[in-house]
Design a protein around this motif. Sequence first.
Motif, short mmCIF file in Angstrom:
data_model
loop_
_atom_site.label_atom_id
_atom_site.label_comp_id
_atom_site.label_asym_id
_atom_site.label_seq_id
_atom_site.Cartn_x
_atom_site.Cartn_y
_atom_site.Cartn_z
N GLY A 1 -10.18 -27.57 -23.89
CA GLY A 1 -11.51 -27.97 -24.34
C GLY A 1 -11.48 -28.96 -25.47
O GLY A 1 -10.56 -29.78 -25.61
N LEU A 2 -12.51 -28.88 -26.31
CA LEU A 2 -12.70 -29.84 -27.40
C LEU A 2 -12.23 -29.25 -28.72
O LEU A 2 -12.74 -28.22 -29.17
CB LEU A 2 -14.18 -30.23 -27.49
CG LEU A 2 -14.58 -31.14 -28.66
CD1 LEU A 2 -13.84 -32.47 -28.60
CD2 LEU A 2 -16.09 -31.35 -28.68
N LEU B 1 -18.52 -35.76 -25.64
CA LEU B 1 -17.14 -35.34 -25.82
C LEU B 1 -16.93 -33.92 -25.30
O LEU B 1 -15.90 -33.61 -24.70
CB LEU B 1 -16.75 -35.43 -27.30
CG LEU B 1 -16.58 -36.83 -27.87
CD1 LEU B 1 -16.46 -36.78 -29.39
CD2 LEU B 1 -15.37 -37.52 -27.26
N ALA B 2 -17.92 -33.07 -25.50
CA ALA B 2 -17.83 -31.70 -24.98
C ALA B 2 -17.80 -31.70 -23.47
O ALA B 2 -17.06 -30.93 -22.83
CB ALA B 2 -19.00 -30.87 -25.50
N ALA B 3 -18.60 -32.60 -22.85
CA ALA B 3 -18.59 -32.70 -21.40
C ALA B 3 -17.25 -33.21 -20.90
O ALA B 3 -16.71 -32.74 -19.89
CB ALA B 3 -19.72 -33.62 -20.94
N LEU B 4 -16.69 -34.17 -21.63
CA LEU B 4 -15.38 -34.72 -21.27
C LEU B 4 -14.30 -33.64 -21.36
O LEU B 4 -13.33 -33.64 -20.60
CB LEU B 4 -15.06 -35.89 -22.19
CG LEU B 4 -13.94 -36.85 -21.80
CD1 LEU B 4 -14.23 -37.48 -20.45
CD2 LEU B 4 -13.79 -37.93 -22.87
N ALA B 5 -14.49 -32.71 -22.29
CA ALA B 5 -13.49 -31.65 -22.52
C ALA B 5 -13.49 -30.61 -21.41
O ALA B 5 -12.61 -29.75 -21.39
CB ALA B 5 -13.75 -30.98 -23.87
N VAL C 1 -9.34 -32.47 -25.26
CA VAL C 1 -9.84 -33.54 -26.13
C VAL C 1 -9.64 -33.14 -27.59
O VAL C 1 -10.06 -32.06 -28.02
CB VAL C 1 -11.33 -33.83 -25.86
CG1 VAL C 1 -11.83 -34.95 -26.77
CG2 VAL C 1 -11.55 -34.21 -24.40
N LEU C 2 -9.00 -34.02 -28.35
CA LEU C 2 -8.82 -33.84 -29.79
C LEU C 2 -9.57 -34.95 -30.49
O LEU C 2 -9.39 -36.14 -30.17
CB LEU C 2 -7.34 -33.91 -30.18
CG LEU C 2 -6.45 -32.68 -29.98
CD1 LEU C 2 -6.31 -32.34 -28.49
CD2 LEU C 2 -5.06 -32.90 -30.58
N VAL C 3 -10.42 -34.59 -31.45
CA VAL C 3 -11.27 -35.56 -32.12
C VAL C 3 -11.15 -35.39 -33.63
O VAL C 3 -11.34 -34.30 -34.16
CB VAL C 3 -12.75 -35.41 -31.70
CG1 VAL C 3 -13.61 -36.43 -32.44
CG2 VAL C 3 -12.89 -35.57 -30.20
#
Length: 585
Positions: free
Chosen positions: A23-24, A500-504, A509-511
């Motif tokens: 996930g994110l 970004l959450a949807a992409l995760a 995903v690391l932000v």
Amino acid sequence: MLDELRITGLGVIEDATLPLSDGLTVITGETGAGKTMVVAGLGLLFGGRADAGRVRPTEKKATVEGRLVLSADDKALRQRVADCGAELDGDELLLSRTLNIEGRSRAYVGGRSAPVGVLADIGAQVLSIHGQSDQMRLLQPGEQRGALDRYAGDSHDKALTSYRETFERWVTVAADLAERRSHARERAREADVLRLGLAEIDQVAPQPGEDAVLADEARRLEHAEALRIAAAEAHAALTGTGDDTGDGADASGLVGGAYRSLSGQADTDPALGELAARLEAAVAAIDDVSGELSSYMESLDADPGRLAEIFERRAALKALTRKYAEDIDGVLAWAEEARAKLAALDVSDEALEAMEAERDRLAAETAELAAAVTKSRRSAAGRFGDAVTVELSGLAMPHARVDAVVEARTPAKGLQTLTIDGVECGAGPDGVDNVELRLRAHPGAPASPLQRGASGGELSRVMLAIEAVFAGAGGPPVLVFDEVDAGVGGEAAVEIGRRLAALARSHQVLVVTHLAQVAAFADSHLVVSKDTGGAITVSGVRVVEDADRARELARMLAGMPDSHLGIAHAEELLAVAARGKRSRS
């Protein structure tokens, strides 16, 4: 996925372990706490440039360690690991890289030492890092063309590869032709020198190793009488035919008699049998040598005429070795190289005409392939622009439009010139096209190039939209974003967090972010904190949850982690993010 990252001795980070998950994952912290060192550590771990200036002053070396968990589908990655002799621990792969203060680094894959290039190969398959510098690169025409080429797919990539290969051949032939014409006189002189040398060698016609063979034969002829006498005396001693052999007994007969004496008692004592066998072999050897000596004496030639011929031939060969190489084999190698070079120096009318025809043929083929690449780019440009525009609508830019415009490049210095459909174009290794991304921020606004028409916040969202498009088309499973939300706030920041959450949902995903609106959407929240109590600043990493997470968001929102109003605002933001994530699931 990347399961864990440990960094020691890098920048302000003394020793920190980052537990990572699906996930994110967001990484936050005050300015200067060391968030950038986390991204730098990832870059170092996966084969990035080693900068000794980032080694912590109090340490002799920096170390970054990571643990990857591979899936059954990671066949190419598993094969790359096997190719370098490393092993997996189940489905886990341990990676490590060290960097000392002298700038020397070492890489380890699966516990085994490996070239840094192996880490880079693994990194290319595992993760993609995007930072603010990527936004600046996106303003460059070459990067925009590269983004469109990447989106266009495998068939386009094959067409572009074919074009590049033909383009390189065309440029090489054209440059060779131009060089031959501009230096025809010098080439002709050099060719004359080579022809003279080849004519001299061909006249002598040396054979491989001939100088060594003649030297041996000359030595035998010069000492023929001494060699004959030595061979004759040895032969007489073995056969008993010489004047000084006494009763005429020969060596073969004497040894044979000894053999017969012992062989009769071989059954009685095996030790005598072994000695008898050795004597039998000696008899055979004496007979062989005796026969060979007879042949040797017959082969000796003391002909003075032959010796004179050899001296004359050796003199001719010596003349060649004085000019062209140390020995005849070297002379023959020089001749072979000279013939090849002579062909390259050919400036005859026939050779130049043949090269000109080849140049024109390759130019026509290159133009045809360039036209195919342009057609493929224009076909992909519309789809690319539509895909990025859809992504922008979910990043608080609902009325924005991005277009990828493909135009013929005009001839210019440093470029080749190709004629395509009657139009002269500037050709380079990437084709004959200029690709420009243009942004129309809202209806009625002109479509302007990104470098002139996009604000910092808009540029951040355009880059994120492009990366989201690429992620949807595959690519590495781990995406790292380093403050790509710079210049964004308010509703746009919320939408970036939501995207970004949807992409995760399909990627890890690391932000790294300064925005609470983005951090609120995290599945896992890491905080990099610094301690300035000692002589040197020290940073560590901790996981925050529940109340601690709300306090961190309050700090990010207002700089007051203990403010009741700030915490209430943070909790409301977390609730909004949770609802947004559920609505997309």
